[in-house]
Scaffold this motif. Structure first.
Motif, PDB file in Angstrom:
ATOM      1  N   ARG A   1       0.610  -1.187 -13.094  1.00 48.04           N
ATOM      2  CA  ARG A   1       2.011  -1.368 -13.048  1.00 48.04           C
ATOM      3  C   ARG A   1       2.646  -0.653 -14.368  1.00 48.04           C
ATOM      4  NH1 ARG A   1       4.181  -7.389 -13.147  1.00 48.04           N
ATOM      5  NH2 ARG A   1       3.345  -7.323 -10.940  1.00 48.04           N
ATOM      6  N   GLU A   2       1.791  -0.910 -15.507  1.00 50.12           N
ATOM      7  CA  GLU A   2       2.448  -0.072 -16.777  1.00 50.12           C
ATOM      8  C   GLU A   2       2.394   1.173 -16.610  1.00 50.12           C
ATOM      9  OE1 GLU A   2      -0.063  -0.803 -20.235  1.00 50.12           O
ATOM     10  OE2 GLU A   2      -1.793  -0.999 -19.093  1.00 50.12           O
ATOM     11  N   MET A   3       1.725   2.106 -15.623  1.00 53.72           N
ATOM     12  CA  MET A   3       1.537   3.519 -15.699  1.00 53.72           C
ATOM     13  C   MET A   3       2.523   3.916 -14.252  1.00 53.72           C
ATOM     14  SD  MET A   3      -2.435   3.888 -16.573  1.00 53.72           S
ATOM     15  CE  MET A   3      -2.270   5.731 -16.890  1.00 53.72           C
ATOM     16  N   LYS A   4       3.387   3.090 -13.595  1.00 57.64           N
ATOM     17  CA  LYS A   4       4.145   3.673 -12.825  1.00 57.64           C
ATOM     18  C   LYS A   4       5.608   4.426 -13.077  1.00 57.64           C
ATOM     19  CE  LYS A   4       2.585   0.405  -9.158  1.00 57.64           C
ATOM     20  NZ  LYS A   4       3.251  -0.626  -8.375  1.00 57.64           N
ATOM     21  N   LEU A   5       5.982   5.197 -12.525  1.00 57.06           N
ATOM     22  CA  LEU A   5       7.111   6.021 -12.872  1.00 57.06           C
ATOM     23  C   LEU A   5       8.217   5.673 -11.775  1.00 57.06           C
ATOM     24  CD1 LEU A   5       6.318   9.251 -14.469  1.00 57.06           C
ATOM     25  CD2 LEU A   5       7.095   7.178 -15.626  1.00 57.06           C
ATOM     26  N   ASN A   6       9.357   5.390 -11.974  1.00 52.80           N
ATOM     27  CA  ASN A   6      10.426   5.145 -10.881  1.00 52.80           C
ATOM     28  C   ASN A   6      10.668   6.351  -9.978  1.00 52.80           C
ATOM     29  OD1 ASN A   6      10.179   2.219 -11.387  1.00 52.80           O
ATOM     30  ND2 ASN A   6      11.616   2.378 -12.936  1.00 52.80           N
ATOM     31  N   SER A   7      10.685   7.439 -10.896  1.00 56.65           N
ATOM     32  CA  SER A   7      11.315   8.701 -10.269  1.00 56.65           C
ATOM     33  C   SER A   7      10.168   9.898 -10.649  1.00 56.65           C
ATOM     34  CB  SER A   7      12.477   8.928 -10.843  1.00 56.65           C
ATOM     35  OG  SER A   7      12.958  10.219 -10.386  1.00 56.65           O
ATOM     36  N   VAL A   8       9.187  10.345  -9.726  1.00 57.34           N
ATOM     37  CA  VAL A   8       8.232  11.417  -9.774  1.00 57.34           C
ATOM     38  C   VAL A   8       8.402  12.498  -8.916  1.00 57.34           C
ATOM     39  CG1 VAL A   8       6.919   9.980 -11.377  1.00 57.34           C
ATOM     40  CG2 VAL A   8       6.418   9.882  -8.905  1.00 57.34           C
ATOM     41  N   ASN A   9       9.623  12.215  -8.025  1.00 60.79           N
ATOM     42  CA  ASN A   9       9.816  13.354  -7.003  1.00 60.79           C
ATOM     43  C   ASN A   9       9.853  14.697  -7.469  1.00 60.79           C
ATOM     44  OD1 ASN A   9      10.155  11.042  -5.263  1.00 60.79           O
ATOM     45  ND2 ASN A   9      12.094  10.962  -5.665  1.00 60.79           N
TER      46      ASN A   9
ATOM     47  N   TYR B   1       5.757  16.119 -18.126  1.00 65.61           N
ATOM     48  CA  TYR B   1       6.724  15.816 -17.075  1.00 65.61           C
ATOM     49  C   TYR B   1       8.127  16.034 -17.647  1.00 65.61           C
ATOM     50  CZ  TYR B   1       2.574  13.805 -14.903  1.00 65.61           C
ATOM     51  OH  TYR B   1       1.393  13.642 -14.274  1.00 65.61           O
ATOM     52  N   LEU B   2       8.304  15.625 -18.911  1.00 67.56           N
ATOM     53  CA  LEU B   2       9.731  15.776 -19.383  1.00 67.56           C
ATOM     54  C   LEU B   2      10.149  17.089 -19.681  1.00 67.56           C
ATOM     55  CD1 LEU B   2      11.779  13.985 -20.981  1.00 67.56           C
ATOM     56  CD2 LEU B   2      10.619  14.525 -23.200  1.00 67.56           C
ATOM     57  N   GLY B   3       9.229  18.067 -19.777  1.00 68.80           N
ATOM     58  CA  GLY B   3       9.636  19.495 -19.848  1.00 68.80           C
ATOM     59  C   GLY B   3       9.757  20.165 -18.360  1.00 68.80           C
ATOM     60  N   GLN B   4       9.331  19.440 -17.468  1.00 66.73           N
ATOM     61  CA  GLN B   4       9.412  19.860 -16.099  1.00 66.73           C
ATOM     62  C   GLN B   4      10.592  19.251 -15.299  1.00 66.73           C
ATOM     63  OE1 GLN B   4       5.372  19.511 -14.509  1.00 66.73           O
ATOM     64  NE2 GLN B   4       4.712  21.532 -15.832  1.00 66.73           N
ATOM     65  N   ALA B   5      11.362  18.393 -15.868  1.00 67.25           N
ATOM     66  CA  ALA B   5      12.281  17.508 -15.013  1.00 67.25           C
ATOM     67  C   ALA B   5      13.418  18.326 -14.472  1.00 67.25           C
ATOM     68  CB  ALA B   5      12.743  16.529 -15.968  1.00 67.25           C
ATOM     69  N   LYS B   6      13.859  18.160 -13.250  1.00 69.19           N
ATOM     70  CA  LYS B   6      14.507  19.149 -12.624  1.00 69.19           C
ATOM     71  C   LYS B   6      16.138  18.699 -12.623  1.00 69.19           C
ATOM     72  CE  LYS B   6      11.145  20.903  -9.495  1.00 69.19           C
ATOM     73  NZ  LYS B   6      11.015  21.097  -8.111  1.00 69.19           N
ATOM     74  N   ASP B   7      16.427  17.688 -13.035  1.00 67.39           N
ATOM     75  CA  ASP B   7      17.822  16.923 -13.052  1.00 67.39           C
ATOM     76  C   ASP B   7      17.680  15.979 -14.263  1.00 67.39           C
ATOM     77  OD1 ASP B   7      17.030  14.523 -12.062  1.00 67.39           O
ATOM     78  OD2 ASP B   7      17.064  15.389  -9.963  1.00 67.39           O
ATOM     79  N   ILE B   8      19.098  15.353 -14.568  1.00 66.31           N
ATOM     80  CA  ILE B   8      19.528  14.541 -15.367  1.00 66.31           C
ATOM     81  C   ILE B   8      18.582  13.236 -15.139  1.00 66.31           C
ATOM     82  CG2 ILE B   8      21.252  13.197 -16.625  1.00 66.31           C
ATOM     83  CD1 ILE B   8      21.080  16.068 -17.635  1.00 66.31           C
ATOM     84  N   LYS B   9      18.705  12.661 -13.917  1.00 63.46           N
ATOM     85  CA  LYS B   9      17.922  11.200 -13.454  1.00 63.46           C
ATOM     86  C   LYS B   9      16.760  11.297 -13.925  1.00 63.46           C
ATOM     87  CE  LYS B   9      17.636   8.434  -9.636  1.00 63.46           C
ATOM     88  NZ  LYS B   9      17.655   8.101  -8.063  1.00 63.46           N
ATOM     89  N   ASP B  10      16.174  12.494 -13.494  1.00 64.94           N
ATOM     90  CA  ASP B  10      14.578  12.576 -13.704  1.00 64.94           C
ATOM     91  C   ASP B  10      14.217  12.493 -15.338  1.00 64.94           C
ATOM     92  OD1 ASP B  10      13.919  12.409 -11.203  1.00 64.94           O
ATOM     93  OD2 ASP B  10      13.926  14.785 -10.942  1.00 64.94           O
ATOM     94  N   LEU B  11      15.164  13.314 -16.154  1.00 65.12           N
ATOM     95  CA  LEU B  11      15.022  13.607 -17.398  1.00 65.12           C
ATOM     96  C   LEU B  11      15.062  12.278 -18.078  1.00 65.12           C
ATOM     97  CD1 LEU B  11      14.509  15.418 -19.871  1.00 65.12           C
ATOM     98  CD2 LEU B  11      17.318  15.632 -19.765  1.00 65.12           C
ATOM     99  N   LEU B  12      16.210  11.552 -17.766  1.00 65.25           N
ATOM    100  CA  LEU B  12      16.350   9.980 -18.425  1.00 65.25           C
ATOM    101  C   LEU B  12      15.138   9.166 -17.957  1.00 65.25           C
ATOM    102  CD1 LEU B  12      20.168   9.798 -17.877  1.00 65.25           C
ATOM    103  CD2 LEU B  12      19.021  10.574 -20.008  1.00 65.25           C
ATOM    104  N   GLU B  13      14.945   9.137 -16.781  1.00 64.51           N
ATOM    105  CA  GLU B  13      13.833   8.108 -16.534  1.00 64.51           C
ATOM    106  C   GLU B  13      12.487   8.231 -17.243  1.00 64.51           C
ATOM    107  OE1 GLU B  13      11.574   5.290 -14.892  1.00 64.51           O
ATOM    108  OE2 GLU B  13      13.798   5.415 -14.884  1.00 64.51           O
ATOM    109  N   VAL B  14      12.018   9.822 -17.308  1.00 66.84           N
ATOM    110  CA  VAL B  14      10.868   9.951 -17.946  1.00 66.84           C
ATOM    111  C   VAL B  14      10.861   9.814 -19.512  1.00 66.84           C
ATOM    112  CG1 VAL B  14       9.181  11.841 -18.643  1.00 66.84           C
ATOM    113  CG2 VAL B  14      10.062  11.961 -16.216  1.00 66.84           C
TER     114      VAL B  14
END
Length: 305
Positions: free
Chosen positions: A39-47, A182-195
């Motif tokens: 559980r502690e290693m899941k990401l809500n948004s990794v699309n 993953y932070l450097g490869q985020a494609k939108d603001i939503k992914d960036l904020l989540e990571v």
């Protein structure tokens, strides 16, 4: 006609069994996929992750699971035991003059140091830290400071706690590096904020674990010796003290006067409160059981009834 009907029934039953088997396999596969990720290693948004990145993420999870799956017996079998050693000493010394300096020199002989100390009129207490490798020798040579009246050694085994914390800390650091990628490869603001949120959480957990690990390592590497040094009976900080007879007689006189004063106060209270209480009790006895005897008359009347 009956043969066709029987063939239809057999085909229908086989189809139901295949459908049931397919559904069961799907549920088991789905259950394993969900449970495999802590559980502690899941990401809500990794699309936004590529297949290669997802594989790297699963690799981190496998490291965590394999490390967490190691039993305490296996860990102790392949690793060095970690012990927190603590000693307690009570010594009798003839003088407390320069005692702190003496204890400080004693600690330095074993590459140790004093953490805290306190002094009273007739005793001195101090906490000494020495390297674990010098602990036994320091305890054995403590008799050079005075006569040992009490000695105890306590070993607390923290092997499982140490290696569990070490494994979790290493896993968190791997997780931190993956999240930075993953932070450097985020494609939108939503992914960036989540990571970024996940990365901040992992970083905070790492800082807490590092602080805990630092304290635990210090307790393991440096053993603690608690020392209490008392003066013998009749000694003060400077040495033997002759009894002061005049002071003893004065103390005796004060105690005698206090005793007499308290005795007179007790008699006064008895006279003031005791005599009226005796009269009240005597009156009640006379009224209820004596010449008047109200209770006695009441019992006789009830008995006649």
């Amino acid at each position: 006609m009956n043969a066709k009907k029987n063939r239809f029934i057999i085909l229908f039953v086989i189809s139901l069994v295949q459908i049931f088997s397919l559904v069961s396999c799907t549920k088991r596969t789905a259950g394993k996929t969900v449970n495999a990720i802590p559980r502690e290693m899941k990401l809500n948004s990794v699309n936004f992750m590529s297949k290669a990145e997802s594989a790297a993420f699963r690799e981190t999870e496998e490291i965590y699971e394999e490390s967490a799956g190691m039993s305490s017996q296996d860990a102790q079998a392949v690793t060095e035991r970690k012990l927190i050693k603590t000693g307690n000493l009570t010594l009798e010394v003839e003088s407390l003059t320069d005692i702190e300096e003496t204890v400080n020199d004693f600690a330095k002989n074993f590459n140790g140091y004093i953490t805290n100390s306190s002094t009273e009129e007739n005793y001195f207490s101090v906490t000494v830290k020495v390297p674990e490798s010098n602990f036994e020798e320091a305890m054995n040579r403590a008799g050079s400071l005075g006569k040992i009246k009490y000695r105890s050694v306590n070993n607390t085994d923290v092997t499982e706690e140490f290696y569990d914390l070490k494994t979790r800390l290493e896993t968190k650091r791997i997780m931190q590096k993956k999240l930075e990628v993953y932070l450097g490869q985020a494609k939108d603001i939503k992914d960036l904020l989540e990571v970024e949120r996940q990365l901040n959480n992992v970083t905070s957990e790492i800082e807490v674990m590092e602080g805990r690990m630092k304290r635990l390592v210090n307790q393991i590497d440096f053993s603690t010796i608690y020392m209490t040094m008392n003066l013998p009976t009749g000694f003060d900080r400077e040495g033997f003290k002759w009894p002061d007879l005049g002071e003893d007689f004065r103390a005796f006189g004060e105690n005698f006067v206090n005793f007499i004063a308290k005795l007179f106060i007790s008699i006064f209270y008895i006279f003031i409160f005791g005599i009226p209480i005796v009269f009240v009790l005597a009156f009640l006895f006379w009224l209820l059981f004596g010449r008047v005897g109200l209770l006695v008359k009441l019992f006789k009347w009830l008995k006649k009834k």
